[in-house]
Scaffold this motif. Sequence first.
Motif, PDB file in Angstrom:
ATOM      1  N   GLU A 113       0.829  -1.207   0.000  1.00  0.00           N
ATOM      2  CA  GLU A 113       0.000   0.000   0.000  1.00  0.00           C
ATOM      3  C   GLU A 113       0.864   1.259   0.000  1.00  0.00           C
ATOM      4  O   GLU A 113       0.573   2.226  -0.722  1.00  0.00           O
ATOM      5  N   VAL A 146     -10.821   5.432  -1.570  1.00  0.00           N
ATOM      6  CA  VAL A 146     -10.595   4.240  -2.377  1.00  0.00           C
ATOM      7  C   VAL A 146     -11.918   3.908  -3.053  1.00  0.00           C
ATOM      8  O   VAL A 146     -12.983   4.352  -2.605  1.00  0.00           O
ATOM      9  N   VAL A 203      -8.835   2.147  -7.468  1.00  0.00           N
ATOM     10  CA  VAL A 203      -7.975   1.434  -6.524  1.00  0.00           C
ATOM     11  C   VAL A 203      -8.830   0.608  -5.565  1.00  0.00           C
ATOM     12  O   VAL A 203      -9.835   1.083  -5.039  1.00  0.00           O
ATOM     13  N   ASN A 204      -8.412  -0.623  -5.395  1.00  0.00           N
ATOM     14  CA  ASN A 204      -9.070  -1.536  -4.462  1.00  0.00           C
ATOM     15  C   ASN A 204      -8.090  -1.933  -3.366  1.00  0.00           C
ATOM     16  O   ASN A 204      -6.933  -2.246  -3.624  1.00  0.00           O
ATOM     17  N   THR A 205      -8.551  -1.886  -2.115  1.00  0.00           N
ATOM     18  CA  THR A 205      -7.778  -2.481  -1.032  1.00  0.00           C
ATOM     19  C   THR A 205      -8.728  -3.321  -0.183  1.00  0.00           C
ATOM     20  O   THR A 205      -9.885  -3.523  -0.550  1.00  0.00           O
ATOM     21  N   LEU A 223      -1.919   4.591   1.782  1.00  0.00           N
ATOM     22  CA  LEU A 223      -2.007   4.915   0.364  1.00  0.00           C
ATOM     23  C   LEU A 223      -1.819   6.402   0.084  1.00  0.00           C
ATOM     24  O   LEU A 223      -1.631   6.797  -1.067  1.00  0.00           O
TER      25      LEU A 223
END
Length: 348
Positions: free
Chosen positions: A67, A139, A84-86, A134
């Motif tokens: 990240e 996000v 963006v994916n987390t 990030l």
Amino acid sequence: MTVTVSTRRRVGRTALELPVFGFGAAHLGELYAKVDEAQSQATLNAAWDAGVRFYDTAAWYGRGLSEHRLGGLLRTKPRSEFVVNTKVGRTLARPADPASFSTAPWTGGLPFEVVFDYSYDGIMRSYEQALQRLALNTVDTLVIHDLDTLFHTPELVAEYMKQLTGSGMKALAQLKSSGHIKAIGVGNNVPGNLDEMLAEIDVDFAIVAMPYTLLDQSILHTSMQQCLDRGISVIIGAPFASGILATGSGAGAKYAYGAASPEVQAKVRGLEAVCKAHGASLPAAALQFPLAHPAVVSIIPGAAKPSELTQNIASLQASIPASFWSDLKAQGLIDQDAPTPGSGSQRQ
């Protein structure tokens, strides 16, 4: 229809559209080998310059390192230009004994302990920590990460599911309804575990990390069909089966995040023989195959150096004859019912 890095597909019943090709940032967390800062930056810059606009990461990848590195790129780019994916379910904390702490199973990574927590407070803490690592204040999507028997005993899975259904899903629903995120996902590694989760929760997409690849279609008639029936999109999280479909068979080949067994090696040699007969590339077949399934919206192969990223994009667009897929089925190397590129059943 030719698929490129800019081709997009809609996620479930949401308004979000994802590029079919994303960048999986696990390797930047130093999974199999250390990656120095210059190489990490060069790889991320190569992805951006090649038009990649979907990025996937997690607190688990390098215990926060992935990240941090990804944020170093994305914070310099226009926010409207990327997705963006987390992931949530893990928070990071100072270890009890920093001097003796090991980052294993990561080769490198950061010196933080993982704390699993799928409750309302745990989900929110995961989310807030991720934003800070990030260096972004938004996000696009969040994934319930690794609530399966690869990481937990069945008893712990049941306990964490109670946290998730008791209050954790409320946190995700609030984040989505308030516009903080656009879609909710679940990430899973183990056949059967995804079906059990989907019986209890409602999500927009699932990241399937191992059980649907060129090497294994064991969930074709179960989880994949359930996702299709319920309008849940699928992102293929390990299209190279964690390594062997990119490197090919041989000494050191990785499968399911460990050494490839003799049985897996033998099956890959069979795939390689068909590739050779048709002048096809194994990595190209591995990337193109899952995108033919109508539930699949994206693949997120990893890369640890610019040349790997460049090769992945070339593989996405490589020409493969229809007879190649027919021969794989004729030799029993893929499921007879699996959708294949050009079969007419794949998603455009």
